[in-house]
Design a protein around this motif. Structure first.
Motif, short mmCIF file in Angstrom:
data_model
loop_
_atom_site.label_atom_id
_atom_site.label_comp_id
_atom_site.label_asym_id
_atom_site.label_seq_id
_atom_site.Cartn_x
_atom_site.Cartn_y
_atom_site.Cartn_z
N THR A 43 23.86 0.33 -21.83
CA THR A 43 23.55 1.10 -23.04
C THR A 43 24.75 1.94 -23.41
O THR A 43 25.43 2.50 -22.53
N LYS A 44 25.00 2.03 -24.70
CA LYS A 44 26.14 2.77 -25.20
C LYS A 44 25.64 3.69 -26.31
O LYS A 44 24.92 3.26 -27.20
N HIS A 45 26.05 4.97 -26.22
CA HIS A 45 25.66 5.95 -27.23
C HIS A 45 26.74 5.98 -28.30
O HIS A 45 27.89 6.28 -28.03
N VAL A 46 26.33 5.67 -29.54
CA VAL A 46 27.27 5.61 -30.66
C VAL A 46 27.02 6.81 -31.57
O VAL A 46 25.87 7.10 -31.93
N LYS A 47 28.09 7.49 -31.95
CA LYS A 47 27.99 8.67 -32.78
C LYS A 47 27.42 8.31 -34.16
O LYS A 47 27.86 7.33 -34.78
N PRO A 48 26.45 9.06 -34.66
CA PRO A 48 25.88 8.77 -35.99
C PRO A 48 26.92 8.89 -37.09
O PRO A 48 27.80 9.72 -37.05
N GLY A 49 26.78 8.04 -38.08
CA GLY A 49 27.68 8.07 -39.23
C GLY A 49 26.99 7.41 -40.41
O GLY A 49 25.81 7.08 -40.37
N GLN A 50 27.73 7.23 -41.51
CA GLN A 50 27.19 6.58 -42.69
C GLN A 50 28.18 5.56 -43.21
O GLN A 50 29.39 5.78 -43.17
N THR A 51 27.66 4.46 -43.73
CA THR A 51 28.51 3.47 -44.36
C THR A 51 28.69 3.84 -45.83
O THR A 51 28.11 4.82 -46.31
N ALA A 52 29.45 3.07 -46.54
CA ALA A 52 29.70 3.33 -47.96
C ALA A 52 28.42 3.25 -48.78
O ALA A 52 28.28 3.92 -49.81
N ARG A 53 27.47 2.45 -48.37
CA ARG A 53 26.21 2.30 -49.10
C ARG A 53 25.19 3.38 -48.75
O ARG A 53 24.10 3.42 -49.31
N GLY A 54 25.52 4.22 -47.79
CA GLY A 54 24.61 5.29 -47.42
C GLY A 54 23.69 4.96 -46.27
O GLY A 54 22.78 5.72 -45.95
N VAL A 55 23.89 3.83 -45.65
CA VAL A 55 23.05 3.42 -44.52
C VAL A 55 23.52 4.17 -43.28
O VAL A 55 24.69 4.23 -42.98
N THR A 57 24.20 4.82 -39.42
CA THR A 57 24.53 4.01 -38.26
C THR A 57 24.51 4.89 -37.03
O THR A 57 24.40 6.11 -37.12
N GLY A 58 24.66 4.28 -35.87
CA GLY A 58 24.73 5.05 -34.64
C GLY A 58 23.44 4.99 -33.86
O GLY A 58 22.51 4.27 -34.20
N GLY A 59 23.39 5.75 -32.78
CA GLY A 59 22.24 5.76 -31.90
C GLY A 59 22.57 5.10 -30.57
O GLY A 59 23.72 5.04 -30.16
N ILE A 60 21.55 4.57 -29.92
CA ILE A 60 21.73 3.93 -28.62
C ILE A 60 21.73 2.41 -28.83
O ILE A 60 20.79 1.85 -29.36
N GLU A 61 22.83 1.76 -28.41
CA GLU A 61 22.96 0.32 -28.53
C GLU A 61 23.06 -0.30 -27.14
O GLU A 61 23.55 0.33 -26.21
N THR A 62 22.63 -1.54 -27.02
CA THR A 62 22.77 -2.28 -25.78
C THR A 62 23.81 -3.36 -26.00
O THR A 62 23.66 -4.19 -26.89
N ILE A 63 24.87 -3.37 -25.18
CA ILE A 63 25.95 -4.34 -25.31
C ILE A 63 26.25 -4.97 -23.96
O ILE A 63 25.83 -4.46 -22.92
#
Length: 116
Positions: A43-55, A57-63
């Motif tokens: 599990t990897k913790h990704v810093k929250p952010g926003q894309t150009a469309r306003g979506v 991103t971020g949270g806990i991902e499994t890689i």
């Protein structure tokens, strides 16, 4: 030099995931590691952010995390077991010229060699 390539089916021969099979997604030559699909998931913790469309991103991902290349072995799907890889030189005629190319083959436990 690594005989394992992207897209090969491999089996883990050492470590926590011993005996598991998966496809190679990426080969990291500089660190002698491979990333195998479905093996050694972390599990990897990704810093929250926003894309150009306003979506958001971020949270806990499994890689998949990298595994050292010495801990995996090529899995021959025809023979249904792990095999060692080698190479053989073959003469190929193209456009009236004879060229020597290197072909990967499985090494064997008494079996005939197969092109990979």
């Amino acid at each position: 030099m690594a005989n394992i390539k992207k897209g090969d089916m491999v089996v883990v021969i050492a470590g926590k995931g011993k005996g598991e099979k998966g496809r190679v997604l990426e080969v990291l030559k500089d660190s002698d590691r491979v990333i195998v699909e479905g093996i050694r998931r972390v599990t990897k913790h990704v810093k929250p952010g926003q894309t150009a469309r306003g979506v958001r991103t971020g949270g806990i991902e499994t890689i998949e995390a990298p595994i050292h290349i010495s801990n995996v072995q090529y899995y021959d799907e025809k023979a249904k077991r792990a095999k060692r890889l080698g190479s053989r030189l073959e003469e190929v005629q193209r456009d009236g010229r004879t060229r020597v190319t290197r072909v990967r083959v499985t090494r064997g436990h008494g079996d005939e060699e197969r092109d990979v």
